[in-house]
Scaffold this motif. Structure first.
Motif, PDB file in Angstrom:
ATOM      1  N   LEU A 214       0.827  -1.201   0.000  1.00  0.00           N
ATOM      2  CA  LEU A 214       0.000   0.000   0.000  1.00  0.00           C
ATOM      3  C   LEU A 214       0.868   1.260   0.000  1.00  0.00           C
ATOM      4  O   LEU A 214       0.558   2.236  -0.689  1.00  0.00           O
ATOM      5  CB  LEU A 214      -0.942   0.000   1.210  1.00  0.00           C
ATOM      6  N   CYS A 215       1.959   1.228   0.768  1.00  0.00           N
ATOM      7  CA  CYS A 215       2.874   2.362   0.794  1.00  0.00           C
ATOM      8  C   CYS A 215       3.509   2.588  -0.585  1.00  0.00           C
ATOM      9  O   CYS A 215       3.664   3.735  -1.030  1.00  0.00           O
ATOM     10  CB  CYS A 215       3.974   2.137   1.828  1.00  0.00           C
ATOM     11  N   LYS A 216       3.866   1.502  -1.239  1.00  0.00           N
ATOM     12  CA  LYS A 216       4.443   1.595  -2.586  1.00  0.00           C
ATOM     13  C   LYS A 216       3.444   2.230  -3.539  1.00  0.00           C
ATOM     14  O   LYS A 216       3.796   3.066  -4.382  1.00  0.00           O
ATOM     15  CB  LYS A 216       4.850   0.204  -3.069  1.00  0.00           C
ATOM     16  N   TRP A 217       2.184   1.819  -3.413  1.00  0.00           N
ATOM     17  CA  TRP A 217       1.118   2.385  -4.261  1.00  0.00           C
ATOM     18  C   TRP A 217       0.945   3.878  -3.970  1.00  0.00           C
ATOM     19  O   TRP A 217       0.852   4.692  -4.898  1.00  0.00           O
ATOM     20  CB  TRP A 217      -0.180   1.628  -4.011  1.00  0.00           C
ATOM     21  N   ILE A 218       0.916   4.246  -2.717  1.00  0.00           N
ATOM     22  CA  ILE A 218       0.776   5.656  -2.333  1.00  0.00           C
ATOM     23  C   ILE A 218       1.962   6.471  -2.854  1.00  0.00           C
ATOM     24  O   ILE A 218       1.789   7.564  -3.411  1.00  0.00           O
ATOM     25  CB  ILE A 218       0.652   5.794  -0.803  1.00  0.00           C
ATOM     26  N   ASN A 219       3.160   5.948  -2.702  1.00  0.00           N
ATOM     27  CA  ASN A 219       4.358   6.658  -3.170  1.00  0.00           C
ATOM     28  C   ASN A 219       4.343   6.883  -4.679  1.00  0.00           C
ATOM     29  O   ASN A 219       4.899   7.878  -5.175  1.00  0.00           O
ATOM     30  CB  ASN A 219       5.624   5.873  -2.792  1.00  0.00           C
ATOM     31  N   SER A 220       3.700   5.974  -5.405  1.00  0.00           N
ATOM     32  CA  SER A 220       3.684   6.084  -6.872  1.00  0.00           C
ATOM     33  C   SER A 220       2.935   7.328  -7.355  1.00  0.00           C
ATOM     34  O   SER A 220       3.152   7.786  -8.480  1.00  0.00           O
ATOM     35  CB  SER A 220       3.073   4.825  -7.491  1.00  0.00           C
ATOM     36  N   PHE A 221       2.072   7.885  -6.522  1.00  0.00           N
ATOM     37  CA  PHE A 221       1.338   9.085  -6.928  1.00  0.00           C
ATOM     38  C   PHE A 221       2.261  10.295  -7.094  1.00  0.00           C
ATOM     39  O   PHE A 221       1.944  11.217  -7.845  1.00  0.00           O
ATOM     40  CB  PHE A 221       0.245   9.421  -5.904  1.00  0.00           C
ATOM     41  N   SER A 222       3.373  10.298  -6.384  1.00  0.00           N
ATOM     42  CA  SER A 222       4.298  11.429  -6.490  1.00  0.00           C
ATOM     43  C   SER A 222       5.174  11.331  -7.733  1.00  0.00           C
ATOM     44  O   SER A 222       5.952  12.248  -8.024  1.00  0.00           O
ATOM     45  CB  SER A 222       5.178  11.521  -5.240  1.00  0.00           C
ATOM     46  N   ASN A 223       5.042  10.242  -8.480  1.00  0.00           N
ATOM     47  CA  ASN A 223       5.852  10.053  -9.686  1.00  0.00           C
ATOM     48  C   ASN A 223       5.075  10.345 -10.961  1.00  0.00           C
ATOM     49  O   ASN A 223       5.451   9.900 -12.043  1.00  0.00           O
ATOM     50  CB  ASN A 223       6.382   8.612  -9.739  1.00  0.00           C
ATOM     51  N   TYR A 224       3.980  11.093 -10.825  1.00  0.00           N
ATOM     52  CA  TYR A 224       3.183  11.385 -12.011  1.00  0.00           C
ATOM     53  C   TYR A 224       4.011  12.210 -13.006  1.00  0.00           C
ATOM     54  O   TYR A 224       4.919  12.944 -12.636  1.00  0.00           O
ATOM     55  CB  TYR A 224       1.911  12.150 -11.635  1.00  0.00           C
ATOM     56  N   LYS A 225       3.668  12.077 -14.285  1.00  0.00           N
ATOM     57  CA  LYS A 225       4.432  12.766 -15.327  1.00  0.00           C
ATOM     58  C   LYS A 225       3.725  14.045 -15.762  1.00  0.00           C
ATOM     59  O   LYS A 225       2.553  14.034 -16.098  1.00  0.00           O
ATOM     60  CB  LYS A 225       4.626  11.836 -16.530  1.00  0.00           C
ATOM     61  N   LYS A 226       4.474  15.136 -15.752  1.00  0.00           N
ATOM     62  CA  LYS A 226       3.935  16.413 -16.209  1.00  0.00           C
ATOM     63  C   LYS A 226       3.858  16.423 -17.739  1.00  0.00           C
ATOM     64  O   LYS A 226       4.671  15.794 -18.414  1.00  0.00           O
ATOM     65  CB  LYS A 226       4.812  17.559 -15.718  1.00  0.00           C
ATOM     66  N   THR A 227       2.892  17.147 -18.250  1.00  0.00           N
ATOM     67  CA  THR A 227       2.719  17.230 -19.709  1.00  0.00           C
ATOM     68  C   THR A 227       3.431  18.446 -20.278  1.00  0.00           C
ATOM     69  O   THR A 227       3.661  18.528 -21.480  1.00  0.00           O
ATOM     70  CB  THR A 227       1.227  17.338 -20.068  1.00  0.00           C
ATOM     71  N   GLY A 228       3.760  19.411 -19.406  1.00  0.00           N
ATOM     72  CA  GLY A 228       4.363  20.643 -19.885  1.00  0.00           C
ATOM     73  C   GLY A 228       3.340  21.635 -20.401  1.00  0.00           C
ATOM     74  O   GLY A 228       3.690  22.667 -20.980  1.00  0.00           O
ATOM     75  N   LEU A 244      -5.133  12.319  -2.331  1.00  0.00           N
ATOM     76  CA  LEU A 244      -4.235  11.956  -1.232  1.00  0.00           C
ATOM     77  C   LEU A 244      -4.654  12.616   0.082  1.00  0.00           C
ATOM     78  O   LEU A 244      -4.560  12.009   1.145  1.00  0.00           O
ATOM     79  CB  LEU A 244      -2.795  12.329  -1.581  1.00  0.00           C
ATOM     80  N   ARG A 245      -5.129  13.853  -0.004  1.00  0.00           N
ATOM     81  CA  ARG A 245      -5.604  14.522   1.210  1.00  0.00           C
ATOM     82  C   ARG A 245      -6.827  13.810   1.783  1.00  0.00           C
ATOM     83  O   ARG A 245      -6.942  13.633   3.000  1.00  0.00           O
ATOM     84  CB  ARG A 245      -5.940  15.983   0.899  1.00  0.00           C
ATOM     85  N   SER A 246      -7.734  13.413   0.903  1.00  0.00           N
ATOM     86  CA  SER A 246      -8.929  12.709   1.368  1.00  0.00           C
ATOM     87  C   SER A 246      -8.555  11.389   2.037  1.00  0.00           C
ATOM     88  O   SER A 246      -9.098  11.027   3.083  1.00  0.00           O
ATOM     89  CB  SER A 246      -9.879  12.450   0.188  1.00  0.00           C
ATOM     90  N   LEU A 247      -7.617  10.668   1.426  1.00  0.00           N
ATOM     91  CA  LEU A 247      -7.162   9.404   1.993  1.00  0.00           C
ATOM     92  C   LEU A 247      -6.465   9.659   3.332  1.00  0.00           C
ATOM     93  O   LEU A 247      -6.680   8.915   4.310  1.00  0.00           O
ATOM     94  CB  LEU A 247      -6.207   8.709   1.026  1.00  0.00           C
ATOM     95  N   TYR A 248      -5.656  10.692   3.399  1.00  0.00           N
ATOM     96  CA  TYR A 248      -4.917  11.040   4.617  1.00  0.00           C
ATOM     97  C   TYR A 248      -5.872  11.245   5.798  1.00  0.00           C
ATOM     98  O   TYR A 248      -5.681  10.670   6.879  1.00  0.00           O
ATOM     99  CB  TYR A 248      -4.104  12.303   4.363  1.00  0.00           C
ATOM    100  N   ARG A 265       1.832  11.796   3.752  1.00  0.00           N
ATOM    101  CA  ARG A 265       2.368  13.115   4.118  1.00  0.00           C
ATOM    102  C   ARG A 265       3.605  13.447   3.287  1.00  0.00           C
ATOM    103  O   ARG A 265       3.733  14.558   2.760  1.00  0.00           O
ATOM    104  CB  ARG A 265       2.716  13.151   5.605  1.00  0.00           C
ATOM    105  N   LYS A 266       4.485  12.476   3.148  1.00  0.00           N
ATOM    106  CA  LYS A 266       5.697  12.697   2.364  1.00  0.00           C
ATOM    107  C   LYS A 266       5.374  12.910   0.892  1.00  0.00           C
ATOM    108  O   LYS A 266       5.989  13.745   0.221  1.00  0.00           O
ATOM    109  CB  LYS A 266       6.648  11.508   2.528  1.00  0.00           C
ATOM    110  N   GLY A 267       4.410  12.133   0.413  1.00  0.00           N
ATOM    111  CA  GLY A 267       4.013  12.268  -0.981  1.00  0.00           C
ATOM    112  C   GLY A 267       3.448  13.646  -1.280  1.00  0.00           C
ATOM    113  O   GLY A 267       3.784  14.268  -2.309  1.00  0.00           O
ATOM    114  N   LEU A 268       2.606  14.118  -0.388  1.00  0.00           N
ATOM    115  CA  LEU A 268       2.026  15.455  -0.564  1.00  0.00           C
ATOM    116  C   LEU A 268       3.120  16.526  -0.492  1.00  0.00           C
ATOM    117  O   LEU A 268       3.061  17.534  -1.212  1.00  0.00           O
ATOM    118  CB  LEU A 268       0.974  15.716   0.521  1.00  0.00           C
TER     119      LEU A 268
END
Length: 275
Positions: A214-228, A244-248, A265-268
């Motif tokens: 679950l932590c790995k899944w949560i951490n993956s949200f911070s790796n989203y790719k920007k489109t520019g 993430l805030r709602s889940l928190y 918290r770290k991801g946010l």
């Protein structure tokens, strides 16, 4: 035809959802299914949806008939009617058909009338629908609720509560939720994040997926790719933050989920400082 159906359903509603002996329940159900995506807000939301809810929850529909309704709700004329369209009225048929699934699954968990194979078919259909649905509107002015992501989240939540849905399926539900959160072409404004989080909480409570996963899944949200692009990148960031805030705040008080709380918290913190 719709006016006649409205009159019948109003009478049933006024009598505490008791169907008169003169009305064939099976025929009534078919008529409601035929009109489940009606553009008449009162008929669709306050009569058909509420009547189906009360008939199912009050055990007014036999298990055999519930199976038929379930199969109908996930067919090409209901859950997949006009799938892929955006901004058209076909969305109401899809999103009000999927609302029947949680109700039937609730009754199944009470009396176990669906086979494991039937539950798996529903899972496959709901997942397929969730991935293919492109109309993400919440409330549509003058037409009422579409709310495809929220309604689908309700179905995913009740599937996650079914013992027939196992580790791999639960893990995949998490993945497709992430995929639906991390979009840049629309900003969720009708509490879709809260409904998706409810499904996540149900998955957590099953205890089949470890906190490490679950932590790995949560951490993956911070790796989203920007489109520019703007506002696309801003839309994406807003959706991820809201989720993430709602889940928190749903798990912050759970003593046994401190590692997940810290992960969120770290991801946010990471995405809030992302440049």
């Amino acid at each position: 035809m719709e006016n006649n159906l409205k009159a019948i359903l109003k009478e049933i509603k006024e009598d505490n959802y008791e169907v008169p002996a003169t009305i064939d329940v099976n025929e009534l159900i078919l008529r409601m299914m035929d009109n489940i995506g009606s553009l008449d807000i009162e008929l669709r939301e306050k009569l058909i949806n509420s009547t189906m809810y009360h008939l199912i929850m009050k055990n007014k529909i036999p298990d055999k008939k519930l199976i038929e309704v379930l199969k109908m709700s996930i067919d090409k004329n209901h859950l997949f009617f006009g799938i892929g369209e955006k901004g058209t009225d076909s969305v109401f048929t899809r999103t009000f058909s999927i609302l029947l699934i949680p109700l039937i699954l609730i009754k199944h968990r009470e009396s176990n009338f669906l086979s494991k194979e039937e539950i798996k078919v529903v899972y496959v259909k709901v997942v397929d629908y969730f991935l293919k649905e492109k109309d993400l509107r919440g409330y549509v002015e003058h037409k009422g609720w579409a709310h495809s992501v929220a309604h689908a989240a309700d179905a995913l939540d009740d599937l996650a509560l079914c013992s027939e849905i196992e580790y791999k399926e639960l893990l995949y539900i998490l993945e497709i939720i992430k995929e639906k959160v991390c979009i840049s072409n629309y900003v969720y404004i009708n509490e879709e994040d809260e409904r998706l989080v409810t499904a996540v909480i149900s998955i957590m409570n099953r205890g089949l997926i470890s906190d490490k996963e679950l932590c790995k899944w949560i951490n993956s949200f911070s790796n989203y790719k920007k489109t520019g692009l703007y506002p696309e990148d801003d839309n994406l960031l807003t959706n991820v933050k809201s989720f993430l805030r709602s889940l928190y705040f749903r798990i912050i008080k759970l003593e046994n989920k401190k590692s997940l709380v810290e992960g969120i918290r770290k991801g946010l913190e990471i995405i809030s400082n992302f440049n």
